[in-house]
Scaffold this active site. Structure first.
Site, PDB file in Angstrom:
ATOM      1  N   ASP A 224       0.846  -1.130   0.060  1.00  0.00           N
ATOM      2  CA  ASP A 224      -0.049   0.022   0.000  1.00  0.00           C
ATOM      3  C   ASP A 224       0.825   1.240   0.093  1.00  0.00           C
ATOM      4  O   ASP A 224       1.851   1.443   0.624  1.00  0.00           O
ATOM      5  CB  ASP A 224      -0.787   0.065   1.219  1.00  0.00           C
ATOM      6  CG  ASP A 224      -1.991   1.136   1.303  1.00  0.00           C
ATOM      7  OD1 ASP A 224      -2.760   1.363   0.291  1.00  0.00           O
ATOM      8  OD2 ASP A 224      -1.987   1.904   2.014  1.00  0.00           O
ATOM      9  N   GLU A 273      14.407 -15.340   0.041  1.00  0.00           N
ATOM     10  CA  GLU A 273      15.069 -16.521   0.931  1.00  0.00           C
ATOM     11  C   GLU A 273      14.053 -17.712   0.928  1.00  0.00           C
ATOM     12  O   GLU A 273      14.297 -18.734   1.370  1.00  0.00           O
ATOM     13  CB  GLU A 273      14.615 -15.903   2.411  1.00  0.00           C
ATOM     14  CG  GLU A 273      15.690 -14.887   2.991  1.00  0.00           C
ATOM     15  CD  GLU A 273      15.440 -14.332   4.309  1.00  0.00           C
ATOM     16  OE1 GLU A 273      14.622 -14.876   5.004  1.00  0.00           O
ATOM     17  OE2 GLU A 273      16.216 -13.353   4.576  1.00  0.00           O
TER      18      GLU A 273
END
Length: 565
Positions: A224, A273
């Protein structure tokens, strides 16, 4: 403090595969959780309600859900005022409910993208409460943007800036000793104090949050106000007029600063990751030339393109928009995103049924909303016909298609909401200028009867109009000509037909300027008649059409997909 991810992705995620490019042409369905399905009869949609409707989502044929904020919140801005980034609002569920929901989605082959709100917290966040209880110059206040006021006794705000929701962008606090104190910046509602991203603790806490949800199986994040995080405020602040006149070229004090991409490079490190890497999609209202930075492989990976949403139902505008945005996506190596409706705008079935907007005229139908939907007169059938054609056009495009809950039912905007029932802060902060965004956030109609049309057993948190009965899932399920059936068929075909994320424009002899056609790899063609008169239907096997076809003709305001051999 630093955080390291140690948890493995939940086992049920394995059913989704590990394709790192899954998002490039995904159909993503936005759920505004408080208005989707209510399982506990409190009038507010909840996570268990979503879980109960996973079969519906699977039958629809989507690839992923984008879940709007579900965090603890006072709902000063529909959940975008976040109290705690690593928990669930008790009114809509628990972390256990979240885990059950994501497991159900993943088992159905549906990934999950969640909203993250990094520009501001709520004024009930523990950090902000600590800032209010701490003295000027404290480490607690440094997480936010506090300034001394101007004028005698500092009783005037640091600048005359206006918030996005209307009203001043600065609010004064009361100091712990009871005296009038400093002012804090809020680009949106006063309940949404802006964070200070020069503070390293802010960085680390959000990295922790990204890992927290990723370890629970979340597949990506919709960011956002992605262009607002980095700010550089001089000692002498510019006026609002000077701020408005400052180019947004990377050096603006507030918006779209170049260094914001350093934040997203950090985030990309966390995303990578995981296997497959998590994705990010930026809500960045920036100049189009600057959008590729947000969508780069080193950053979030994708950015919203709202250009088609802002275009009129017009062949030339659609062609120019698509051509431009495909070229723009190629600059970043990303895929484009296509949006026609979301939780912030008037639904496209309604926009297309209102008179064409003039240059500079409000794009969101404000005048129509202010009249309670009475003026100008809505051409509802025309709007829905055009919306079906535009959606079929959108779903044929290469890239990701972001759909908003209820558009698959052909829902119109709800204009007939009384002032006493409204909830959007833009209504309260902009009286007489905007009624806010409640009209596209009214809870969905699942059945044609009942107090809340199947949304829940009690009254819905926003009133539903009687005409919802004819648009309910129950009314449309199994009806071959319904909008719901059209979406299901198109989304099924989309999965079967899509190949490389490219297209080639096709010129149809004698078709005229109101007809737009393009081919996709694999020999299928999308043809849209934007005009008011029928045209000759090109040769080919009809796969799906937005309106019933007459022999040899493509009706006005209709899209068809053809397989040409």
């Amino acid at each position: 403090m630093s955080f390291t991810s140690t948890a493995q992705a939940p086992a049920h995620s394995a059913a989704l595969g590990t394709d790192p490019q899954w998002w490039r042409q995904a159909a993503v369905y936005q759920i505004y959780p408080r208005s989707f399905a209510d399982a506990d009869a409190n009038g507010i949609g909840d996570l268990r309600g979503i879980t109960s409707r996973v079969q519906y989502l699977q039958d629809l044929g989507i690839d992923a859900v984008w879940l709007s904020p579900f965090y603890p919140s006072a709902l000063a801005d529909g959940g975008y005022d976040v109290d705690d980034y690593r928990d669930v609002d008790p009114k809509i569920g628990t972390l256990e409910d979240f885990d059950a929901m994501i497991e159900a989605l993943h088992r159905a082959g549906i990934r999950l993208i969640v909203d993250i709100v990094p520009n501001h917290t709520s004024d009930r966040h523990e950090w902000f409460l600590e800032a209010l209880a701490s003295p000027k110059g404290s480490a607690a206040r440094d997480r936010y943007i506090f300034r001394d006021g101007t004028g005698p006794g500092g009783d005037q705000p640091p600048s005359d800036w206006t918030s996005i929701f209307g009203g001043p962008a600065w609010t004064r606090i009361t100091e712990p000793d009871g005296s009038p104190g400093q002012w804090f910046l809020h680009s949106f509602a006063k309940e949404q104090p802006d964070l200070n991203w020069h503070n390293r603790e802010v960085h680390e806490d959000f990295l922790h949050t990204l890992r927290f949800w990723s370890d629970r199986g979340v597949d990506g994040f919709r960011v956002d106000v992605a262009h607002g995080l980095s700010k550089d405020l001089p000692a002498n602040l510019p006026s609002q007029a000077e701020l408005d006149a400052t180019p947004k070229d990377g050096s603006h004090p507030i918006w779209d600063r170049d260094e914001v991409h350093e934040i997203y490079r950090e985030w990309r490190g966390v995303f990578n990751e995981y296997d497959p890497p998590k994705i990010g999609v930026a809500e960045a209202w920036v100049d189009s030339s600057r959008r590729p930075k947000y969508a780069s492989a080193e950053g979030l990976g994708q950015a919203f393109n709202f250009d088609l949403l802002e275009a009129s139902f017009d062949a030339e505008q659609f062609r120019e928009t698509v051509t431009f945005n495909l070229e723009l996506a190629a600059q970043s190596g990303s895929s484009s995103t296509w949006v026609l409706s979301n939780h912030d705008v008037v639904r496209h079935a309604t926009r297309y049924g209102l008179p064409p907007k003039a240059d500079g005229e409000d794009k969101a139908g404000t005048h129509w909303l202010l009249s309670g939907g009475s003026s100008p007169e809505l051409q509802a059938e025309e709007g829905l016909r055009r919306a079906r054609a535009a959606t079929l056009f959108e779903l044929a495009l290469p890239g990701s298609a972001y759909l908003y809950q209820g558009e698959e039912l052909g829902l119109h905007e709800v204009a007939e909401i009384s002032d006493s029932d409204r909830q959007d802060p833009t209504f309260f902060r902009s009286p007489g200028f905007s009624v806010g965004r409640d009209g596209c956030r009214v809870p969905l109609p699942w059945s044609s009867t009942g107090a809340a049309f199947g949304f829940g057993d009690g009254a819905a948190h926003l009133p539903q109009p009687e005409w919802f009965a004819d648009f309910s899932v129950e009314a449309q399920d199994g009806a071959a000509d319904s909008t719901l059936s059209l979406y299901r068929r198109a989304l099924q075909l989309r999965r079967e037909l899509q190949g490389a994320d490219t297209l080639e424009w096709v010129e149809l002899p004698g078709a005229g300027s109101d007809v737009l056609a393009f081919s996709r790899p694999g020999g299928w063609v999308c043809v849209t008649n934007f005009g008011k008169s029928a045209v000759a239907l090109p040769a080919g096997e009809v796969l799906v059409s937005s309106q019933p076809l007459s022999t040899g003709e493509l009706p006005a305001e209709t899209t068809v997909w053809l397989r040409q051999h």
